[in-house]
Each structure stands twice: as C-alpha cells, then as structure tokens.
Design a protein around this motif. Structure first.
Motif, mmCIF file in Angstrom:
data_model
loop_
_atom_site.group_PDB
_atom_site.id
_atom_site.type_symbol
_atom_site.label_atom_id
_atom_site.label_comp_id
_atom_site.label_asym_id
_atom_site.label_seq_id
_atom_site.Cartn_x
_atom_site.Cartn_y
_atom_site.Cartn_z
ATOM 1 N N LEU A 106 -2.702 -6.666 9.257
ATOM 2 C CA LEU A 106 -1.552 -7.155 10.687
ATOM 3 C C LEU A 106 -2.072 -6.156 11.693
ATOM 4 C CD1 LEU A 106 1.383 -5.885 7.831
ATOM 5 C CD2 LEU A 106 0.882 -8.105 9.542
ATOM 6 N N ALA A 107 -2.589 -4.541 11.872
ATOM 7 C CA ALA A 107 -2.387 -4.145 12.912
ATOM 8 C C ALA A 107 -4.240 -4.781 13.601
ATOM 9 C CB ALA A 107 -3.284 -2.934 12.373
ATOM 10 N N LEU A 108 -4.526 -5.864 12.978
ATOM 11 C CA LEU A 108 -6.433 -6.377 13.411
ATOM 12 C C LEU A 108 -5.246 -7.778 14.704
ATOM 13 C CD1 LEU A 108 -8.753 -6.696 13.651
ATOM 14 C CD2 LEU A 108 -9.064 -8.418 11.780
ATOM 15 N N ALA A 109 -4.566 -8.336 13.935
ATOM 16 C CA ALA A 109 -4.216 -9.941 14.225
ATOM 17 C C ALA A 109 -2.707 -9.099 15.512
ATOM 18 C CB ALA A 109 -2.394 -9.821 13.270
ATOM 19 N N LEU A 110 -2.129 -8.164 15.616
ATOM 20 C CA LEU A 110 -1.451 -7.448 16.758
ATOM 21 C C LEU A 110 -2.487 -6.594 17.954
ATOM 22 C CD1 LEU A 110 1.465 -6.125 15.067
ATOM 23 C CD2 LEU A 110 1.510 -7.816 16.029
ATOM 24 N N MET A 111 -3.127 -6.068 17.792
ATOM 25 C CA MET A 111 -4.377 -5.709 19.007
ATOM 26 C C MET A 111 -4.862 -6.942 19.289
ATOM 27 S SD MET A 111 -5.317 -1.784 17.346
ATOM 28 C CE MET A 111 -3.371 -0.512 16.711
ATOM 29 N N SER A 112 -5.743 -7.927 18.727
ATOM 30 C CA SER A 112 -6.008 -8.576 19.434
ATOM 31 C C SER A 112 -5.752 -9.208 19.982
ATOM 32 C CB SER A 112 -6.535 -9.599 18.326
ATOM 33 O OG SER A 112 -6.030 -9.935 17.303
ATOM 34 N N ASN A 113 -4.275 -9.869 19.852
ATOM 35 C CA ASN A 113 -3.419 -10.411 20.617
ATOM 36 C C ASN A 113 -2.781 -10.482 21.529
ATOM 37 O OD1 ASN A 113 -4.576 -13.570 19.752
ATOM 38 N ND2 ASN A 113 -4.051 -12.324 17.695
ATOM 39 N N LEU A 114 -2.520 -8.624 21.710
ATOM 40 C CA LEU A 114 -1.703 -8.370 22.150
ATOM 41 C C LEU A 114 -2.473 -7.409 23.745
ATOM 42 C CD1 LEU A 114 0.935 -6.502 20.043
ATOM 43 C CD2 LEU A 114 1.618 -8.549 22.255
ATOM 44 N N ARG A 115 -1.548 -7.180 24.851
ATOM 45 C CA ARG A 115 -2.732 -6.182 25.861
ATOM 46 C C ARG A 115 -1.810 -5.483 27.349
ATOM 47 N NH1 ARG A 115 -5.883 -8.729 23.437
ATOM 48 N NH2 ARG A 115 -7.494 -10.058 24.179
ATOM 49 N N PRO A 116 -2.448 -4.724 27.598
ATOM 50 C CA PRO A 116 -1.770 -3.838 27.825
ATOM 51 C C PRO A 116 -0.663 -4.720 29.543
ATOM 52 C CG PRO A 116 -3.673 -2.449 27.611
ATOM 53 C CD PRO A 116 -3.979 -3.979 28.125
ATOM 54 N N GLY A 117 0.478 -3.954 28.642
ATOM 55 C CA GLY A 117 1.895 -4.001 29.809
ATOM 56 C C GLY A 117 2.785 -5.399 28.461
ATOM 57 N N ASP A 118 2.365 -5.751 27.498
ATOM 58 C CA ASP A 118 2.702 -6.551 27.447
ATOM 59 C C ASP A 118 3.511 -6.117 26.302
ATOM 60 O OD1 ASP A 118 1.900 -9.231 27.542
ATOM 61 O OD2 ASP A 118 -0.039 -8.537 25.572
ATOM 62 N N GLU A 119 4.928 -6.975 25.761
ATOM 63 C CA GLU A 119 5.726 -6.433 24.805
ATOM 64 C C GLU A 119 6.287 -7.093 23.333
ATOM 65 O OE1 GLU A 119 9.944 -5.276 25.995
ATOM 66 O OE2 GLU A 119 10.113 -7.900 25.387
ATOM 67 N N LEU A 120 6.095 -6.782 22.395
ATOM 68 C CA LEU A 120 6.100 -7.015 20.606
ATOM 69 C C LEU A 120 7.160 -6.762 21.003
ATOM 70 C CD1 LEU A 120 5.062 -7.810 17.956
ATOM 71 C CD2 LEU A 120 4.737 -5.435 17.979
ATOM 72 N N LEU A 121 7.721 -7.777 19.435
ATOM 73 C CA LEU A 121 9.109 -7.969 19.402
ATOM 74 C C LEU A 121 9.814 -8.025 17.980
ATOM 75 C CD1 LEU A 121 12.594 -8.255 19.884
ATOM 76 C CD2 LEU A 121 11.531 -10.495 20.454
ATOM 77 N N SER A 122 10.224 -7.268 17.401
ATOM 78 C CA SER A 122 11.342 -7.504 16.224
ATOM 79 C C SER A 122 12.581 -7.773 15.726
ATOM 80 C CB SER A 122 10.571 -6.770 14.939
ATOM 81 O OG SER A 122 10.900 -6.622 13.574
ATOM 82 N N PRO A 123 12.069 -9.555 15.875
ATOM 83 C CA PRO A 123 13.476 -9.788 15.121
ATOM 84 C C PRO A 123 14.299 -9.437 14.278
ATOM 85 C CG PRO A 123 12.448 -11.498 15.104
ATOM 86 C CD PRO A 123 11.320 -10.114 15.524
ATOM 87 N N VAL A 124 13.650 -8.430 12.870
ATOM 88 C CA VAL A 124 13.835 -8.689 11.638
ATOM 89 C C VAL A 124 14.294 -6.892 11.576
ATOM 90 C CG1 VAL A 124 13.219 -10.910 10.529
ATOM 91 C CG2 VAL A 124 11.783 -8.344 10.801
ATOM 92 N N GLY A 125 14.418 -6.240 12.273
ATOM 93 C CA GLY A 125 14.524 -4.821 12.025
ATOM 94 C C GLY A 125 13.205 -4.192 11.849
ATOM 95 N N LYS A 126 13.252 -2.999 11.454
ATOM 96 C CA LYS A 126 12.469 -2.471 10.945
ATOM 97 C C LYS A 126 11.373 -2.899 10.830
ATOM 98 C CE LYS A 126 11.449 2.242 8.801
ATOM 99 N NZ LYS A 126 10.755 1.755 8.146
ATOM 100 N N PRO A 127 10.247 -1.908 10.981
ATOM 101 C CA PRO A 127 9.398 -3.078 10.139
ATOM 102 C C PRO A 127 8.950 -2.374 9.343
ATOM 103 C CG PRO A 127 7.762 -1.402 12.526
ATOM 104 C CD PRO A 127 9.662 -2.296 12.387
ATOM 105 N N TYR A 128 7.649 -3.003 8.276
ATOM 106 C CA TYR A 128 7.367 -1.412 7.282
ATOM 107 C C TYR A 128 6.319 -0.510 7.858
ATOM 108 C CZ TYR A 128 4.849 -0.598 2.707
ATOM 109 O OH TYR A 128 4.699 -0.218 1.341
ATOM 110 N N ASP A 129 6.797 0.847 6.802
ATOM 111 C CA ASP A 129 6.788 2.546 7.564
ATOM 112 C C ASP A 129 5.303 2.222 7.762
ATOM 113 O OD1 ASP A 129 8.567 2.163 5.065
ATOM 114 O OD2 ASP A 129 8.848 3.749 4.786
#
Length: 430
Positions: A103-126
């Motif tokens: 998950l970290a790999l998928a997120l960090m490879s497809n996001l860049r500084p200034g981008d926003e990550l949104l979780s529409p399902v509440g709190k993510p896994y710990d």
C-alpha cells in the motif's frame, strides 16, 4: 485406537456441551457453505484459465538470482495476475514485504508533493497512519508534502456522499478505499458498493486515481474491485491470493501507468519491472494462487461459523451471522480484555505450529495500543492461516480470519469457544 469424531474432539480438550452446541450451529449453515463452494468453483476456473492463456510452463516455476533480468516465471506470473484481475498490468514481487509495504508503495509512487490523498471511508488501517503521516513517522507522505483528508462514514456504515463531494478538490490526486474493516467494527464493503463509490468520485473528478486496499477480500466474490472501475487494487500474498503457500510478497494490479510508477519506486528509476530476482519461490506463488479460491472458501466458512456461534451467545459480531460476506475477517466484540485474550489463546492452542505457546498483548510496531496476536502458522504472520488478533482497547473486539482447510478452521473456532467458556466469559446452555 480408533475414535469417533466427537471422542477425538474430547481428546483435544473440547467438552461435550461445547461440541454439541457447535454442531447445532453448523447444521443450519449447509446452504451458506454450498453457495461459498459455487463461488470458489467459479474463481478456480478463472485462475486456471488465466494460467492456461498465459501458457504457464514448468520453466516458469524456476527462479533467478542477481539482477533477475529476463525472469520468465516472474513476468508470466504478473501476466496471470493481470488476467485474473482484468487489468492492464501487475506487479507481483517477493521484494514487497507485506500488505502495508504494498500500500505504501502504491501511494508513494503515484503521489507527488502538493498532491492530496483522500480516504472517503474514514480512518485507514492502523499501520497506514504512519505511512500517511497521521501519526508522525520518518519518511511519511506528510514529510514529502502530500496532504491528507478523510470523510468519515455515516453512523449506519454507509458512504457520506455529500461530504465526499465537498472534500474532492483541485489537489485531490488519489482516493484510497479500504475494502475490509481493519481494527474497526464497521461493515466490509462489497465490490458492488465500491463500484458505486468509484463511479460517484469519477463523475466529480474523472482523472483522480482510485486505489482499493483489497487485503482479505480476494476471491470472496466472483468479481474484484478492478472489475468495477478501480485504477489499482493492492494486497498481500500471505493473505488470500498466496493460498497459504507464498512465504512473502505483495501485489499491485491496475492501470499500466500506476503499476509502472510502483515498479520504478520499488526498484529504481530506469529499471522498474526489468529487475528483481524471484529467488526460487515462484512455484509457491503459482501454486498458492492456484489454491487461493478453495483456501479462501475454507476461511469464509470458518468466519461464518464463528459469527453464528458467538452471535447466538449474545456477543456483537460484524458481519452478522446471516449477513452477506465480502472479506474473510470476523469481528467479535467481547467488551473486555479477558475475552479477547481468551479467544486468541484458544486459536493458538488449535494451531499445528507453536500450539504450546501462550500469546500475550505487546507493543507491536505501527499500532497505538498493545496488540495480541495468535497465529501458529507455517508462514510467519500469515493471516490466510488460522489466526486472530486485536488491540487491547475499547470496544475490546477480536478479529478472526483464515484457515487453510475447513476442518482446521472449525476446530480452531471450537477451541477458542472452549477457552472463552473456561475463562468464565460465557456459558453454554444446550
């Protein structure tokens, strides 16, 4: 000496009243189990067809060392995964160490500084809290200038579409959707529900990347999130798709650009998917995927069995005993640390490996409370094998999953019930 099955259970520490109660519950579940078997049959055919179309050969089962250039088995396996999940590309590697890493790999490879990550399902896994930077951590997305926003679910566990629409803005680059409940007692989302959410989001911002944390959900239904519009689906090979044989690994399937980005982040710019030796474990990856539909079916039967037993005894369970299933996790709320601990110790006592070990809560890395884990597994930490865990904090719920075979899942649940009864947490009145 030959025992009856009931006598053998008694030899394994199960009292006659616990056994009789469990058999009463099981008698009503045959129609549910038949439906699970039909889903498993469909998914088994899907996997076999993908392997045949990709012309998996004996040579694919061999491994490479060093750089791993021209690794036929690795590249063919990724073609198989892409066909199974109906995607443009796939990254399936032993170098991906766990689900959180994938998950970290998928997120960090497809996001860049200034981008926003949104979780529409509440709190993510710990464990994702530190990846994102909700809890400060070295190397988090927050340290690289990626902002985060979440929209909590409504009180009935449904999506808050009104506030999701408000939350999507010009900087929203990626939406992460966690299919399973994690350490929460919310419902798990069906693939159909995930598809509805993705369609809603894409209507507002068509170019946003929709990523689904697919952990614990693979092969539970006949379709996957990538069949309903997800740009990426991510998971761990020591959960469902590894079939209990994969000793390590993770996968990312989806749009070619998203997967390529992940490959360049995993290895190096300029190298991407071309390197990464398979180190002699490809046979386990292939055979594990082949077994995954039936292994997942065994785990599902165990989850339904557990839900019905503890619901009948008055404990809150999610999903409920009669609800449809969309992952292999069963949450049972005991309301006390003693209940969680007793259940986990029963699961451990039913294990083929380390059954003599007594699990204790401890401060696991990545969690904000002590966690107790029971898993006498052939693969360390494998949660497609019979396992249970939970944080020692309110509402004191335990999360049960896995079971490579239905008979073992059944024995584990009965053993956990016996431990809960012995601890005085509940009583059996047949």
């Amino acid at each position: 000496m030959q025992f009856t099955t009931e006598a053998f259970y008694q030899k394994m520490g199960i009292t006659s009243d616990v056994y009789a109660f469990s058999e009463q519950i099981l008698a009503d579940l045959k129609p549910r189990f038949e439906k699970i078997d039909r889903v498993a049959e469909y998914n088994q055919l899907k996997v076999i067809r993908a392997m045949q179309e990709c012309q998996v050969s004996e040579a694919c089962l061999l491994g490479t060392t060093g750089y791993g250039y021209n690794d036929l088995g690795r590249d063919t396996l990724e073609e198989v995964y892409a066909k199974v999940f109906h995607t443009e590309d796939a990254l399936v590697r032993p170098q991906i160490t766990c689900g959180t890493h994938a998950l970290a790999l998928a997120l960090m490879s497809n996001l860049r500084p200034g981008d926003e990550l949104l979780s529409p399902v509440g709190k993510p896994y710990d464990t994702l809290e530190e990846v994102i930077g909700i809890r400060p951590s070295k190397g988090s997305l927050a340290e690289y200038g990626v902002t985060y926003k979440q929209v909590d679910l409504l009180t009935d566990g449904k999506f808050d579409y009104e506030n999701i629409q408000k939350a999507i803005g010009p900087s929203t680059k990626l939406v992460t959707i966690q299919r399973s409940k994690g350490y929460q007692t919310r419902p798990t989302f069906s693939v159909e529900q995930i598809g509805e959410l993705i369609r809603f989001i894409k209507q507002i911002k068509p170019d946003v990347i929709c990523m689904v944390d697919n952990c614990y959900g693979e092969f539970v239904e006949t379709i996957e999130p990538t069949d309903v519009g997800a740009d990426m689906a991510v998971g761990s090979l020591i959960k469902n798709p590894g079939g209990g044989l994969a000793p390590i690994g993770g996968y990312i399937v989806g749009k070619k650009e998203c997967v390529e980005n992940a490959a360049y982040r995993l290895t190096s710019p300029g190298l991407g998917k071309e390197v990464g030796a398979s180190l002699g474990i490809l046979k386990d990856f292939y055979q594990g995927l082949f077994l995954a539909p039936t292994v997942t079916a065994s785990a599902l039967k165990g989850a339904i069995f557990a839900a019905n037993i503890f619901e009948r005894l008055g404990f809150a369970v999610v999903p409920g005993g009669q609800e449809s299933r969309h992952d292999i996790i069963q949450a049972i709320t005991f309301g006390s640390p003693e209940g969680v601990i007793a259940f986990c110790r029963g699961i451990q006592a039913a294990a083929p490996v380390d059954s003599h070990v007594v699990p204790e809560p401890w401060a696991m890395p990545g969690y904000d409370a002590d966690v107790i884990m029971a898993a006498g597994a052939f693969v360390s930490g494998s949660s497609i094998e019979l396992s249970a865990d939970g944080p020692i904090k309110p509402p004191f719920a335990v999360y049960f999953q896995g079971g490579l075979t239905w008979p073992h899942a059944k024995f584990g649940i009965i053993k956990a019930l016996q431990y809960v009864v012995n601890a005085g947490i509940t009583e059996i009145n047949c």
